[in-house]
Design an enzyme around this catalytic site. Structure first.
Site, PDB file in Angstrom:
ATOM      1  N   LYS A  36       0.833  -1.211   0.000  1.00  0.00           N
ATOM      2  CA  LYS A  36       0.000   0.000   0.000  1.00  0.00           C
ATOM      3  C   LYS A  36       0.869   1.263   0.000  1.00  0.00           C
ATOM      4  CE  LYS A  36      -2.289  -1.565   3.632  1.00  0.00           C
ATOM      5  NZ  LYS A  36      -1.958  -3.010   3.636  1.00  0.00           N
ATOM      6  N   THR A  37       1.888   1.287   0.843  1.00  0.00           N
ATOM      7  CA  THR A  37       2.789   2.439   0.874  1.00  0.00           C
ATOM      8  C   THR A  37       3.577   2.553  -0.427  1.00  0.00           C
ATOM      9  OG1 THR A  37       3.004   2.181   3.277  1.00  0.00           O
ATOM     10  CG2 THR A  37       4.643   3.566   2.167  1.00  0.00           C
ATOM     11  N   THR A  78      -5.435  -1.521   7.241  1.00  0.00           N
ATOM     12  CA  THR A  78      -5.644  -2.968   7.250  1.00  0.00           C
ATOM     13  C   THR A  78      -7.060  -3.302   7.699  1.00  0.00           C
ATOM     14  OG1 THR A  78      -4.736  -3.042   9.498  1.00  0.00           O
ATOM     15  CG2 THR A  78      -3.212  -3.465   7.686  1.00  0.00           C
ATOM     16  N   ARG A 136       6.203  -8.511   1.243  1.00  0.00           N
ATOM     17  CA  ARG A 136       7.094  -8.130   2.343  1.00  0.00           C
ATOM     18  C   ARG A 136       7.749  -9.356   2.965  1.00  0.00           C
ATOM     19  NH1 ARG A 136       4.233  -4.676   6.690  1.00  0.00           N
ATOM     20  NH2 ARG A 136       4.419  -3.089   5.065  1.00  0.00           N
TER      21      ARG A 136
END
Length: 357
Positions: free
Chosen positions: A85-86, A179, A238
């Site tokens: 998302k970032t 989230t 991640r």
């Protein structure tokens, strides 16, 4: 409307000093530093792997905004942690050729925090707020007129000296990430022009992520080695990026430095990460429900207490992938291990008659 105390009075000439105090990261022209996390972040849609449908939608949206010569609509991205998302917010800023201010909702405790950020924005800039569902009520109400009318409403002073200020803001784009989209208030959620969910990655997509990260970090990995790591990455880039580094450590110390399928599997076995990507905590959760509660259903608070874990850790870290993989079921009465969960752990599922007694 924000109400400030006397020692929090903010004049328009005070923008610069406020900006210096704000807990934000301001990358210059989206040039990330060379730390591990930032060095592997994609900076354009071509290098951003996965989320194909979202990328196509965003490409059209960004092109339309450039043709109109107007800022983008406010956007909300939601989904489990670690899906990018970032990163995609940074890609959007890079593709639009604007700066991005990055902060998180817990850092915006006082009215002056969010006010200072809003007053420091320039036309077209992007403000990214992570975990936006954790914004306090005051900060959220300050955002309402800023998002809709690009104005900042404030009241300064007390009683007879009180003054109402309506300060115009440059047009900007707010990108929120969360989230837990369900925990956003309806007034805030409805002010976003675009709302997108990020999906878990496929094994092939994660293998591409592993190979890309390995190339950046100068790690030698084969196609089979990348897929072996991808299979145990829980559908999350991640985690894949973290595992490639850990497996690389084993490959350098215990092997010849090259990561193939055998090296990857043996290294991840040592790390106690199984073929489904489950670690000790995940297996302990499933075994607890089976052994202590006959497979469930059981409440999440009970599970957290028995495992000595925080409820949020269970809900945000463990459960999303266990549910996605079909190993756990969420029922109105609580959590329950699925037949697939029994099979994965090599356990025999009890019959209904046994469970009644």
């Amino acid at each position: 409307m924000a109400i400030l105390s006397d020692n929090e009075d903010i004049g328009i000439d005070n923008k610069e000093s406020l900006h210096k105090k704000n807990p934000i990261i301001k990358p210059e022209n989206i040039e990330y530093d060379k730390t591990f996390e930032n060095s592997i972040r994609p900076k354009d849609f071509d290098s951003y792997i996965g989320q194909s449908a979202l990328k196509e939608t965003l490409k059209i949206t960004l092109q339309a905004a450039r043709l109109r010569e107007k800022p983008l609509d406010h956007m909300l991205f939601y989904g489990p942690p670690g899906l990018g998302k970032t990163t995609i917010a940074g890609v959007i800023a890079s593709q639009m050729g604007v700066e991005i201010l990055i902060t998180s909702a817990p850092a915006l405790e006082r009215p002056r925090d969010i006010i200072g950020i809003l007053m420091s924005l320039k036309g077209g800039e992007i403000l990214f707020i992570d975990e936006i569902h954790r914004l306090n009520k005051v900060a959220e109400e300050i955002l309402y007129p800023a998002m809709e009318d690009f104005t900042l409403d404030m009241t300064t002073g007390k009683s007879q000296t009180a003054k109402t200020l309506r300060i115009p803001l440059p047009k900007f784009t707010l990108i929120g990430a969360t989230t837990k989209a369900g925990e956003l208030s309806s007034p805030l959620r409805d002010r976003f022009g675009m709302i997108h969910r990020l999906e878990f990655y496929t094994i092939d997509e994660l293998a591409q992520v592993v190979k890309r990260t390995a190339k950046i970090l100068e790690i030698d990995v084969t196609e089979e080695g990348a897929k072996a790591i991808a299979k145990r990455s829980r559908g999350t880039p991640r985690i894949a990026n973290r595992l490639i580094k850990r497996v690389s450590d084993f490959a350098i110390v215990k092997y010849d430095g090259k990561i193939d399928e055998v090296v990857a599997n043996e290294s991840l076995d040592i790390l106690k990460i199984d073929e489904f990507g489950l670690d000790n905590t995940d297996r302990a959760l499933l075994n607890l429900i089976i052994e202590k509660y006959d497979g469930g259903p059981v409440g999440v608070e009970t599970i957290a207490a028995a495992l000595s874990e925080d409820v949020r850790t269970i809900e945000d870290v463990c459960e999303p992938y266990l549910l996605q993989a079909g190993l756990l079921q969420r029922t109105p009465r609580g959590r329950k291990v699925s037949p697939e969960g029994y099979r994965h752990l090599g356990r025999k599922m009890p019959s209904e008659q046994t469970r009644l007694f």
